[in-house]
Design a protein around this motif. Structure first.
Motif, mmCIF file in Angstrom:
data_model
loop_
_atom_site.group_PDB
_atom_site.id
_atom_site.type_symbol
_atom_site.label_atom_id
_atom_site.label_comp_id
_atom_site.label_asym_id
_atom_site.label_seq_id
_atom_site.Cartn_x
_atom_site.Cartn_y
_atom_site.Cartn_z
ATOM 1 N N GLY A 95 15.890 11.815 -1.842
ATOM 2 C CA GLY A 95 14.912 12.742 -2.482
ATOM 3 C C GLY A 95 13.707 11.967 -3.257
ATOM 4 O O GLY A 95 12.823 12.726 -3.416
ATOM 5 N N ALA A 96 13.783 10.728 -3.339
ATOM 6 C CA ALA A 96 12.595 9.848 -3.849
ATOM 7 C C ALA A 96 11.846 9.452 -2.901
ATOM 8 O O ALA A 96 12.132 9.418 -1.500
ATOM 9 C CB ALA A 96 13.185 8.679 -4.752
ATOM 10 N N VAL A 97 10.582 8.914 -3.475
ATOM 11 C CA VAL A 97 9.754 8.126 -2.331
ATOM 12 C C VAL A 97 9.476 6.786 -2.764
ATOM 13 O O VAL A 97 9.055 6.639 -3.963
ATOM 14 C CB VAL A 97 8.501 9.000 -2.102
ATOM 15 C CG1 VAL A 97 7.368 8.415 -1.438
ATOM 16 C CG2 VAL A 97 8.802 10.223 -1.302
ATOM 17 N N ASN A 98 9.496 5.807 -1.860
ATOM 18 C CA ASN A 98 8.685 4.737 -2.052
ATOM 19 C C ASN A 98 7.493 4.607 -1.300
ATOM 20 O O ASN A 98 7.595 4.585 -0.102
ATOM 21 C CB ASN A 98 9.857 3.349 -1.850
ATOM 22 C CG ASN A 98 10.622 2.961 -2.957
ATOM 23 O OD1 ASN A 98 10.761 3.474 -3.874
ATOM 24 N ND2 ASN A 98 11.576 1.870 -2.403
ATOM 25 N N TRP A 99 6.380 4.222 -1.988
ATOM 26 C CA TRP A 99 4.932 4.069 -1.298
ATOM 27 C C TRP A 99 4.677 2.569 -1.581
ATOM 28 O O TRP A 99 4.432 2.230 -2.862
ATOM 29 C CB TRP A 99 4.163 5.044 -1.745
ATOM 30 C CG TRP A 99 2.634 4.942 -1.386
ATOM 31 C CD1 TRP A 99 1.786 4.210 -2.319
ATOM 32 C CD2 TRP A 99 2.043 5.152 -0.578
ATOM 33 N NE1 TRP A 99 0.629 4.090 -1.699
ATOM 34 C CE2 TRP A 99 0.334 4.732 -0.522
ATOM 35 C CE3 TRP A 99 2.391 6.030 0.734
ATOM 36 C CZ2 TRP A 99 -0.531 5.216 0.302
ATOM 37 C CZ3 TRP A 99 1.038 6.280 1.592
ATOM 38 C CH2 TRP A 99 -0.080 5.714 1.480
ATOM 39 N N MET A 100 4.716 1.790 -0.555
ATOM 40 C CA MET A 100 4.250 0.434 -0.885
ATOM 41 C C MET A 100 2.976 0.159 -0.021
ATOM 42 O O MET A 100 2.716 0.178 1.264
ATOM 43 C CB MET A 100 5.266 -0.612 -0.173
ATOM 44 C CG MET A 100 5.027 -2.014 -0.580
ATOM 45 S SD MET A 100 6.188 -3.120 0.209
ATOM 46 C CE MET A 100 5.631 -2.972 2.142
ATOM 47 N N LEU A 101 1.803 -0.245 -0.980
ATOM 48 C CA LEU A 101 0.554 -0.349 -0.238
ATOM 49 C C LEU A 101 0.348 -1.837 -0.050
ATOM 50 O O LEU A 101 0.326 -2.720 -0.777
ATOM 51 C CB LEU A 101 -0.557 -0.202 -1.456
ATOM 52 C CG LEU A 101 -1.854 -0.100 -0.779
ATOM 53 C CD1 LEU A 101 -2.301 0.743 -0.039
ATOM 54 C CD2 LEU A 101 -2.870 0.166 -2.236
ATOM 55 N N ALA A 102 0.530 -2.137 1.343
ATOM 56 C CA ALA A 102 0.217 -3.532 1.755
ATOM 57 C C ALA A 102 -1.198 -4.002 1.531
ATOM 58 O O ALA A 102 -1.180 -5.422 0.960
ATOM 59 C CB ALA A 102 0.880 -3.610 3.211
ATOM 60 N N GLY A 103 -1.991 -3.459 1.878
ATOM 61 C CA GLY A 103 -3.622 -3.938 1.923
ATOM 62 C C GLY A 103 -3.670 -5.248 2.386
ATOM 63 O O GLY A 103 -3.319 -5.159 3.602
ATOM 64 N N ARG A 104 -4.112 -6.160 1.672
ATOM 65 C CA ARG A 104 -4.656 -7.458 2.263
ATOM 66 C C ARG A 104 -3.219 -8.389 2.580
ATOM 67 O O ARG A 104 -3.415 -9.653 3.117
ATOM 68 C CB ARG A 104 -5.674 -8.244 1.478
ATOM 69 C CG ARG A 104 -5.299 -8.701 0.068
ATOM 70 C CD ARG A 104 -6.300 -9.467 -0.635
ATOM 71 N NE ARG A 104 -5.937 -9.404 -2.270
ATOM 72 C CZ ARG A 104 -6.636 -8.777 -2.981
ATOM 73 N NH1 ARG A 104 -7.506 -7.859 -2.747
ATOM 74 N NH2 ARG A 104 -6.190 -8.938 -4.287
ATOM 75 N N PRO A 141 -2.669 -5.385 -3.024
ATOM 76 C CA PRO A 141 -1.277 -4.671 -2.772
ATOM 77 C C PRO A 141 -0.537 -3.962 -4.011
ATOM 78 O O PRO A 141 -1.185 -4.473 -4.856
ATOM 79 C CB PRO A 141 -0.531 -5.757 -2.032
ATOM 80 C CG PRO A 141 -0.962 -7.015 -2.826
ATOM 81 C CD PRO A 141 -2.481 -6.863 -2.928
ATOM 82 N N GLY A 142 -0.104 -2.924 -3.705
ATOM 83 C CA GLY A 142 0.538 -2.244 -4.824
ATOM 84 C C GLY A 142 1.933 -1.559 -4.338
ATOM 85 O O GLY A 142 2.029 -1.352 -3.227
ATOM 86 N N PHE A 143 2.494 -0.849 -5.313
ATOM 87 C CA PHE A 143 3.825 -0.129 -5.348
ATOM 88 C C PHE A 143 3.805 1.150 -6.158
ATOM 89 O O PHE A 143 3.436 0.941 -7.299
ATOM 90 C CB PHE A 143 5.000 -0.971 -5.498
ATOM 91 C CG PHE A 143 6.175 -0.496 -5.145
ATOM 92 C CD1 PHE A 143 6.861 -0.449 -3.932
ATOM 93 C CD2 PHE A 143 6.770 0.327 -6.204
ATOM 94 C CE1 PHE A 143 8.197 0.264 -3.643
ATOM 95 C CE2 PHE A 143 8.234 0.959 -5.980
ATOM 96 C CZ PHE A 143 8.534 0.798 -4.677
ATOM 97 N N HIS A 144 4.344 2.047 -5.460
ATOM 98 C CA HIS A 144 4.522 3.298 -6.442
ATOM 99 C C HIS A 144 5.774 4.144 -6.044
ATOM 100 O O HIS A 144 6.121 3.895 -4.851
ATOM 101 C CB HIS A 144 3.247 4.408 -6.257
ATOM 102 C CG HIS A 144 3.289 5.567 -6.932
ATOM 103 N ND1 HIS A 144 2.664 5.667 -8.470
ATOM 104 C CD2 HIS A 144 4.030 6.728 -6.941
ATOM 105 C CE1 HIS A 144 3.085 6.794 -8.813
ATOM 106 N NE2 HIS A 144 3.821 7.436 -8.012
ATOM 107 N N HIS A 145 6.757 4.359 -7.052
ATOM 108 C CA HIS A 145 7.937 5.199 -6.834
ATOM 109 C C HIS A 145 7.855 6.520 -7.317
ATOM 110 O O HIS A 145 7.457 6.752 -8.632
ATOM 111 C CB HIS A 145 8.903 4.347 -7.272
ATOM 112 C CG HIS A 145 10.417 4.859 -7.490
ATOM 113 N ND1 HIS A 145 11.247 5.134 -6.204
ATOM 114 C CD2 HIS A 145 11.002 5.661 -8.269
ATOM 115 C CE1 HIS A 145 12.275 5.766 -6.316
ATOM 116 N NE2 HIS A 145 12.182 6.290 -7.646
ATOM 117 N N ALA A 146 8.097 7.577 -6.526
ATOM 118 C CA ALA A 146 8.296 8.668 -7.331
ATOM 119 C C ALA A 146 9.738 9.157 -7.006
ATOM 120 O O ALA A 146 10.137 9.277 -5.992
ATOM 121 C CB ALA A 146 7.180 9.618 -6.344
ATOM 122 N N ALA A 147 10.282 9.445 -8.301
ATOM 123 C CA ALA A 147 11.652 9.914 -8.140
ATOM 124 C C ALA A 147 11.700 11.532 -7.559
ATOM 125 O O ALA A 147 10.516 12.191 -7.691
ATOM 126 C CB ALA A 147 12.056 10.060 -9.688
#
Length: 295
Positions: A95-104, A141-147
């Protein structure tokens, strides 16, 4: 991929191909496709499970790099422990989402949480890649977790819907995406309407079956919907399905291994950097890495 009768409202049908990721862990791969590579900015779609993982079975994904895209992990069952070179340590559960922005460039691993290693458990989920707009391919790069509790939900008749990314069904996900898109999960039996809110839309049953335009979609089949048409969809009891949608990419993307870019030379540079160990390492997970594959 096949092209059904236009009267069905389906533009193309994608058929999954099985890929063994190692250790007998097999996924169904729907994207990249042919002749249309992706759906909106979604250029990669893997469905894994449901698979029973035996006690002690090693299904860890060792450290590896990405550029030019964002990875999206969503689970129906099981759990996964994400680590990356930014210092992120995040457990993801259903039910949660891991969004990992790789970018460069980013390096991450996906391992079995310690509490699951000593007993059998079920792994079932989706791993998607979203190509970044050309102006953002070299972002930091960045990372966002949404429960699960952070994601908006609604009920359409008897169908429960959770919006994972972007905007759909009048709801907006809190995950910070970089282009117009939608990624939604619905379950339970019932019917609903899919409006032509995006130029490109596709639906996929991860469990159960979907009926659309006289065609029944089973797990392993994805329907790319005809643009500009409202779709009337019916799902069987127990169905778990997803919608992906968005606008066409701003030009083609080249994909090699874990790299995506609008420029071939950028992929060649990433290959050389990984081979020469110029990418950063993951704190606490420096012992091993996936080697660069031979072409």
């Amino acid at each position: 991929m096949t092209t059904p009768d236009p009267s069905t409202g389906i533009r193309h049908l994608y058929q999954a191909h099985e890929h063994d990721l190692g250790g007998g862990f097999v996924v169904r791969r729907l994207l990249p496709g042919h002749p249309q590579q992706g759906v909106g900015p979604f250029i990669f779609f893997d469905h894994f499970g449901p698979t029973t993982i035996a006690a002690g079975q090693n299904v860890d994904v060792r450290p590896h790099p990405h550029i030019g895209l964002a990875t999206v992990t969503y689970l129906f069952e099981g759990a996964m422990l994400h680590r990356d070179h930014l210092g992120t340590v995040q457990r993801i559960e259903p039910g949660a989402v891991n969004w990992m922005l790789a970018g460069r460039g980013i390096v991450h691993s996906e391992r079995v949480p310690d509490d699951l290693r000593s007993r059998p458990w079920t792994s079932h989920g989706l791993q998607l890649w979203v190509a970044l707009p050309q102006a953002h391919e070299d972002d930091a790069p960045g990372f966002h977790h949404a429960a699960a509790g952070d994601l908006p939900e609604t009920t359409l008749g008897a169908v429960h819907v959770r919006v994972l990314l972007g905007r759909a069904f009048g709801l907006a996900s809190p995950v910070p995406v970089l282009s117009p898109l939608a990624y939604a999960h619905w379950h339970e039996a019932g019917g609903w309407r899919l409006e032509p809110d995006y130029t490109e839309r596709a639906i996929y049953p991860a469990r159960g079956a979907i009926h659309l335009g006289g065609i029944t979609l089973q797990t392993g089949q994805m329907a790319l919907l005809a643009p500009g048409q409202t779709a009337e969809v019916q799902a069987d009891a127990g169905t778990e399905a997803v919608l992906i949608a968005g606008e066409p990419l701003d030009g083609p993307r080249f994909i090699h291994w874990n790299f995506a870019s609008s420029r071939r030379e950028r992929i060649e540079q990433a290959r050389a950097d990984w081979a020469a160990e110029r990418f950063p390492t993951i704190p606490g997970d420096e012992r091993e890495r996936i080697p660069l594959p031979v072409r």
